[in-house]
Design a protein around this motif. Sequence first.
Motif, mmCIF file in Angstrom:
data_model
loop_
_atom_site.group_PDB
_atom_site.id
_atom_site.type_symbol
_atom_site.label_atom_id
_atom_site.label_comp_id
_atom_site.label_asym_id
_atom_site.label_seq_id
_atom_site.Cartn_x
_atom_site.Cartn_y
_atom_site.Cartn_z
ATOM 1 N N VAL A 46 0.943 -0.900 -0.017
ATOM 2 C CA VAL A 46 0.228 0.107 0.188
ATOM 3 C C VAL A 46 0.768 1.041 -0.446
ATOM 4 C CG1 VAL A 46 -2.018 0.897 1.098
ATOM 5 C CG2 VAL A 46 -1.603 -1.036 1.337
ATOM 6 N N SER A 47 0.185 1.911 -0.943
ATOM 7 C CA SER A 47 1.306 2.736 -1.055
ATOM 8 C C SER A 47 0.717 4.145 -0.143
ATOM 9 C CB SER A 47 1.097 3.857 -2.277
ATOM 10 O OG SER A 47 1.423 3.040 -3.578
ATOM 11 N N GLU A 48 2.133 4.799 0.803
ATOM 12 C CA GLU A 48 1.422 5.298 2.503
ATOM 13 C C GLU A 48 1.018 6.806 1.672
ATOM 14 O OE1 GLU A 48 4.950 5.651 4.171
ATOM 15 O OE2 GLU A 48 5.078 3.718 5.532
ATOM 16 N N GLY A 50 -2.102 5.905 2.387
ATOM 17 C CA GLY A 50 -3.094 5.429 2.063
ATOM 18 C C GLY A 50 -4.620 6.080 1.208
ATOM 19 N N TYR A 56 -6.959 2.369 3.441
ATOM 20 C CA TYR A 56 -6.686 3.235 3.862
ATOM 21 C C TYR A 56 -6.462 2.864 5.398
ATOM 22 C CZ TYR A 56 -11.029 4.666 5.254
ATOM 23 O OH TYR A 56 -12.728 4.333 5.042
ATOM 24 N N THR A 57 -5.978 2.874 6.344
ATOM 25 C CA THR A 57 -5.352 2.267 7.812
ATOM 26 C C THR A 57 -6.640 3.132 8.675
ATOM 27 O OG1 THR A 57 -3.871 3.174 8.170
ATOM 28 C CG2 THR A 57 -3.437 1.611 7.600
ATOM 29 N N TYR A 62 -6.430 -1.786 7.515
ATOM 30 C CA TYR A 62 -6.827 -1.571 6.494
ATOM 31 C C TYR A 62 -7.630 -2.094 6.012
ATOM 32 C CZ TYR A 62 -1.959 -0.889 5.451
ATOM 33 O OH TYR A 62 -0.243 0.617 4.957
ATOM 34 N N TYR A 83 -0.177 -7.467 4.889
ATOM 35 C CA TYR A 83 -0.491 -5.640 4.211
ATOM 36 C C TYR A 83 1.044 -5.306 4.378
ATOM 37 C CZ TYR A 83 -5.278 -5.752 2.255
ATOM 38 O OH TYR A 83 -6.905 -6.330 1.788
ATOM 39 N N SER A 85 3.330 -1.812 3.735
ATOM 40 C CA SER A 85 3.106 0.005 3.197
ATOM 41 C C SER A 85 5.091 0.286 2.879
ATOM 42 C CB SER A 85 2.621 1.040 4.501
ATOM 43 O OG SER A 85 3.113 0.829 6.072
ATOM 44 N N ASN A 86 4.694 1.297 1.877
ATOM 45 C CA ASN A 86 5.870 2.522 1.694
ATOM 46 C C ASN A 86 5.846 3.032 0.816
ATOM 47 O OD1 ASN A 86 8.504 2.712 1.243
ATOM 48 N ND2 ASN A 86 9.586 0.322 0.693
ATOM 49 N N SER A 91 6.632 1.352 -3.692
ATOM 50 C CA SER A 91 6.047 0.495 -4.041
ATOM 51 C C SER A 91 5.649 -0.939 -5.351
ATOM 52 C CB SER A 91 4.525 1.158 -3.429
ATOM 53 O OG SER A 91 4.304 1.133 -1.906
#
Length: 266
Positions: A46-48, A50, A56-57, A62, A83, A85-86, A91
């Motif tokens: 997941v691209s930070e 989200g 999203y978180t 998620y 999941y 994230s980066n 990502s």
Amino acid sequence: MSSHFMKYRLVKTQVKSYPLAFKAILLLPLLFVFITSAQDEVNFIVSEPGSAPYIYTDNGNYVGIIPEMLQGLIDSGSLKIKYLSNSRSRSEEYLYNGKADMMFLSESWLKNPDKVITSISILEHRTFLYKTEKFDQNFALTSLKDNKSICTIKSYKYPALEIYFAKKTLKRIDSSNHKTMFRMLVKGRCDLVISNELNAKTLFNSQEFKRKTFFRSNVPTSVVPTNIILRASLISLQKLINMHIKKLKDSGELEKIINNNVYTDL
């Protein structure tokens, strides 16, 4: 994640002294039994930070359209997801180098589409411009003369706007996420915001923005499909996800999932 996400088992049959009609069935030369294995966990990057309402978180979990869409496969035991994230750029690289198995994105935005495979389209990603004042009826980016500022997301590329950035009729003001962009618009720090319509609708329903007034351009700046992007070796998983998406679309369940998430207060 093993590339053999789904396995096939060949079953051979022998003909004995059964009735003729039954023999005809048994004489089928090959019978393939489709077996789904969810023993291997897939890494979903997941691209930070989200992107609501997609993924999203919330309280460390998620949530959003994509996790809810995939939940049916998880509940059936067909899929296990971890999941990760980066950043947006990293990502995608994680998919290319095998550190991740899946991500949510538009195939139109991939740097190296030949290195991955994609699901069928989940829904259209329509991007519009937003202001706190009404757009002129004949508004068009091509008619911009003054140097206008537009709030954008850092590291995002906007192909439809690149020519205006180059001409300096539009000036980028980068933010970390969609919420920050609209905060800056309300405070007058930029003249325009560029945002996907579902991101915008979700924010407009939140406590922070529901009493604010925003106006949307009549014509989208871009319309692209959204997809689950997978490592090139995960063909069986691609087929499973495609069948699942089609089933949700045909039943109307996907539309319900989208509406439930777009109009959820943040």
